[in-house]
Design a protein around this motif. Sequence first.
Motif, PDB file in Angstrom:
ATOM      1  N   ARG A  41      73.957 114.695  99.784  1.00  0.00           N
ATOM      2  CA  ARG A  41      73.191 113.541 100.279  1.00  0.00           C
ATOM      3  C   ARG A  41      73.127 113.566 101.804  1.00  0.00           C
ATOM      4  NH1 ARG A  41      70.218 110.363  99.598  1.00  0.00           N
ATOM      5  NH2 ARG A  41      71.140 108.285  99.555  1.00  0.00           N
ATOM      6  N   GLU A  42      74.271 113.829 102.430  1.00  0.00           N
ATOM      7  CA  GLU A  42      74.343 113.726 103.894  1.00  0.00           C
ATOM      8  C   GLU A  42      73.608 114.880 104.580  1.00  0.00           C
ATOM      9  OE1 GLU A  42      78.603 113.217 104.331  1.00  0.00           O
ATOM     10  OE2 GLU A  42      78.477 111.500 102.965  1.00  0.00           O
ATOM     11  N   SER A  43      73.368 115.965 103.843  1.00  0.00           N
ATOM     12  CA  SER A  43      72.604 117.063 104.423  1.00  0.00           C
ATOM     13  C   SER A  43      71.123 116.948 104.067  1.00  0.00           C
ATOM     14  CB  SER A  43      73.151 118.403 103.909  1.00  0.00           C
ATOM     15  OG  SER A  43      72.987 118.464 102.510  1.00  0.00           O
ATOM     16  N   GLY A  44      70.774 115.951 103.251  1.00  0.00           N
ATOM     17  CA  GLY A  44      69.379 115.764 102.855  1.00  0.00           C
ATOM     18  C   GLY A  44      68.886 116.831 101.898  1.00  0.00           C
ATOM     19  N   VAL A  90      66.834 111.483  95.545  1.00  0.00           N
ATOM     20  CA  VAL A  90      67.514 110.606  94.591  1.00  0.00           C
ATOM     21  C   VAL A  90      66.595 109.483  94.126  1.00  0.00           C
ATOM     22  CG1 VAL A  90      69.852 111.033  95.455  1.00  0.00           C
ATOM     23  CG2 VAL A  90      68.518 109.153  96.427  1.00  0.00           C
ATOM     24  N   PHE A 119      84.912 108.866  95.681  1.00  0.00           N
ATOM     25  CA  PHE A 119      83.691 109.614  95.983  1.00  0.00           C
ATOM     26  C   PHE A 119      83.820 111.084  95.611  1.00  0.00           C
ATOM     27  CE2 PHE A 119      83.962 106.440  99.625  1.00  0.00           C
ATOM     28  CZ  PHE A 119      83.161 105.505  98.991  1.00  0.00           C
ATOM     29  N   PHE A 139      78.711 115.730  96.139  1.00  0.00           N
ATOM     30  CA  PHE A 139      77.555 114.834  96.116  1.00  0.00           C
ATOM     31  C   PHE A 139      77.354 114.225  97.502  1.00  0.00           C
ATOM     32  CE2 PHE A 139      75.714 110.535  95.315  1.00  0.00           C
ATOM     33  CZ  PHE A 139      74.462 110.959  94.916  1.00  0.00           C
TER      34      PHE A 139
END
Lengths: 244, 288
Positions: free
Chosen positions: B89-92, B96, B81, B85
């Motif tokens: 993604r995890e913070s919005g 995507v 990973f 990235f």
Amino acid sequence: MSDVTRAEIAVVAVAELFRGDGELVASPMGTVPSLGARLARATFEPDLLLSDGQAYLVDGDGTVEGWQPFRKMLDTIVPHGRRHVVMGANQVDRYGNQNISAIGEHDRPAKQLLGVRGAPGNTVNHRTSYWVPRHGRRVFVESVDVVAGVGYDNAAKAGAAAQRFHDVHRVVTNLGVFDFGGPDHVMRGLSLHPGVTEDEVAEATSFPVDCTGASTSRLPTAEELHLIRDVLDPAGMRDQEVPS
Amino acid sequence: MADKRTTVDDAVAELRDGMTIGIGGWGSRRKPMAAVRAILRSPVKDLTVVSYGGPDVGLLCAAGKVRRVVFGFVTLDSVPFDPHFGRARESGDIEVTEYDEGMFGLALQAAAQRLPFLPTRAGLGSDVPRLSPQLRTVRSPYADGEELLAVPAQPLDVAFVHLNRADARGNAQYLGPDPYFDDLFCLAAATRFVSAERVVPTTELTEGGPVQSLLLNRSAVDGVIEAPRGAHFTTAAPDYGRDEQFQKHYVDSAKDPERWPSFVDRFLSGDEAAYRAEIDRFATEVAA
């Protein structure tokens, strides 16, 4: 052969996935699947084609026998269907849906994983199996957060084109071998590895899994043990994936 | 006879906020990293990045350049990973469009062929259509009547790819085992930049490899950039493999927000010549 390890049992169980496959591309992801595929080719499935992990098809003795760049894989090898992939899975549900994309809500996941990768295409085009080195409730869930690999219920909902070549074959874990041959294609136990009990599987799975008909996974033969230990994995990489 | 040679900074100066850019290569393999580094130095933002993602996507996310990523995966290959990235993604922070790998290729192919869509089985029954509700199916007009996914064309404003050799006119060659999808990226794009390890006279192209290795002809290329080690730290075999020690350093730095600024200061704040000097110094340090 009381000194046979759980990892060695798992390698043989993965090799058995390819029995009868003949001349197709085996695409194993991970250490134990790779060892299983190479063991199958070295013993009862000599015609399997295997990649070097990059762009070459490589024979058992290391001879390059073909070219298989990523584009060829996606344009023809996957859609043409002469392939059997063994993928990993962060989540699997009772109907064989698999997730390698993200955990949580897709808009803002709690944990971003790989993305769906080739899982959607693989599962609707050719035989697909899964390898789960640590069978537990976080992997075997009631429902996956993102359907990357298509299970039987979703293939049916999507219609004939999704079902035509859909074939989720087996799940091999550190505890046993499972298929989706239960009522409505639910997961059931086919064989439990020596020493594993039905209770242990039930404890490690979030949904009911019928193991009443399960046999005991077979032990490696002397030849298989020799191949695993001395030829295919002398460094013991398999033990890092499945601790004894 | 057009001489298309330019610099990576002049190429990136053609980018505008909000553009859709395609980045060639695959994962941590033959990525046009010199171009990515030039984008990091530029003021451009709000990009839609179309990529078989690797550290290109991670670095652009970390620098706040990205509004949307169109992808099938983001991976560093030897490291599963990319931490940047993951954090984006995890913070919005980003949007995507997540495709199956094969769908992604078909989207470029449709654009390259000037078709509105191409049909595929891949994606049916998965969450790909649920997560991209604009996707539609198409029914075969023939006796089978199969209902397949219609992957819309993904045209690009600009494509960046990195190959091993090119001539000044834009004929370009890969010398490693895999062409990836770099020709499709160029054919799908309005403006196309190829960076190469070396820019050579045209006659040297076929002296260096079989004619089948000439992936791009000059009609698919607008700008040629000589960028030695321009794919670093990804692989550009046979010129060099992946710099695993440096990739590990990138990952360790990216995982820790406290450490990341010093990575940026050291490696990403100067031009390509400064980058090359600094990675040489890094290699000496890890060898010591």
